[in-house]
Design a protein around this motif. Structure first.
Motif, short mmCIF file in Angstrom:
data_model
loop_
_atom_site.label_atom_id
_atom_site.label_comp_id
_atom_site.label_asym_id
_atom_site.label_seq_id
_atom_site.Cartn_x
_atom_site.Cartn_y
_atom_site.Cartn_z
N LEU A 102 0.77 -1.07 -0.08
CA LEU A 102 0.12 -0.08 0.15
C LEU A 102 0.97 1.32 -0.19
O LEU A 102 0.47 2.11 -0.58
CB LEU A 102 -1.03 -0.04 1.30
N LEU A 103 1.80 1.20 0.65
CA LEU A 103 2.78 2.26 0.79
C LEU A 103 3.49 2.74 -0.69
O LEU A 103 3.54 3.89 -1.23
CB LEU A 103 3.97 2.29 1.77
N ASN A 104 3.90 1.43 -1.11
CA ASN A 104 4.61 1.68 -2.61
C ASN A 104 3.77 2.29 -3.59
O ASN A 104 3.91 3.13 -4.15
CB ASN A 104 5.09 0.32 -3.00
N ARG A 105 2.24 1.77 -3.50
CA ARG A 105 1.39 2.28 -4.52
C ARG A 105 1.14 3.68 -3.98
O ARG A 105 0.68 4.50 -4.99
CB ARG A 105 -0.20 1.62 -4.23
N LEU A 106 0.89 4.28 -2.83
CA LEU A 106 0.63 5.41 -2.40
C LEU A 106 1.68 6.37 -2.89
O LEU A 106 1.36 7.53 -3.75
CB LEU A 106 0.37 5.49 -0.87
N VAL A 107 3.21 6.11 -2.83
CA VAL A 107 4.12 6.76 -3.22
C VAL A 107 4.04 6.81 -4.87
O VAL A 107 4.38 7.86 -5.41
CB VAL A 107 5.58 6.07 -3.07
N ASN A 113 6.80 13.29 -1.72
CA ASN A 113 6.47 14.30 -0.93
C ASN A 113 5.18 14.23 -0.62
O ASN A 113 4.75 14.78 0.65
CB ASN A 113 7.01 15.59 -1.51
N LYS A 114 4.24 14.12 -1.45
CA LYS A 114 2.55 14.30 -1.11
C LYS A 114 2.56 12.97 -0.42
O LYS A 114 1.60 13.19 0.47
CB LYS A 114 2.04 14.46 -2.40
N ALA A 115 2.92 11.77 -0.52
CA ALA A 115 2.63 10.93 0.20
C ALA A 115 3.12 11.03 1.64
O ALA A 115 2.48 10.59 2.55
CB ALA A 115 3.26 9.52 -0.33
N LYS A 116 4.38 11.44 1.86
CA LYS A 116 4.80 11.75 3.17
C LYS A 116 3.86 12.86 3.82
O LYS A 116 3.66 12.60 4.94
CB LYS A 116 6.44 12.28 3.00
#
Length: 123
Positions: A102-107, A113-116
């Motif tokens: 999920l984190l990889n897809r979000l990035v 920067n936006k994901a963070k």
């Protein structure tokens, strides 16, 4: 200032609320009033007469009640009439490998920067 709701919409919302509380949950007005934290049944009497409705805080409490299957009344159904009448509110546990995915897809969708920034809002 309170917004005005047209009579027909109010009547349908009241009918669905009563249907779910009485027919589906098996609650009489006295028991429902107690579960929603009312000191008396006057607000629910207005609902029965289709002359008023419960406030958002009480509607939220109503949505936390459960049927014999552990399902909660759908507030969306009460307001719109769109099924399902009950919903499962079980939180799905996400496994560690799913979190990484999920984190990889979000990035990849938002950029690093936006994901963070989004994660900082959440955490």
């Amino acid at each position: 200032m309170r917004n005005h709701i047209d009579k027909e919409s109010l009547e349908k919302i009241c009918d669905r609320f009563l249907q779910v509380s009485e027919d589906c949950l098996g609650l009489n007005m006295k028991t429902l009033a107690e579960k929603l934290g009312y000191t008396n049944q006057s607000t629910l009497t207005k609902v029965r007469k289709r002359k008023g409705f419960i406030g958002p805080d009480k509607l939220n409490q109503f949505g936390s009640l459960t049927n014999e299957k552990g399902q909660h009344p759908s507030i969306h159904f009460i307001i719109t009439g769109e099924e399902p009448v009950f919903v499962d509110k079980k939180i799905k546990r996400i496994e560690d490998d799913e979190i990484d995915l999920l984190l990889n897809r979000l990035v990849s969708k938002l950029g690093k920067n936006k994901a963070k920034a989004l994660l900082e809002l959440i955490v």
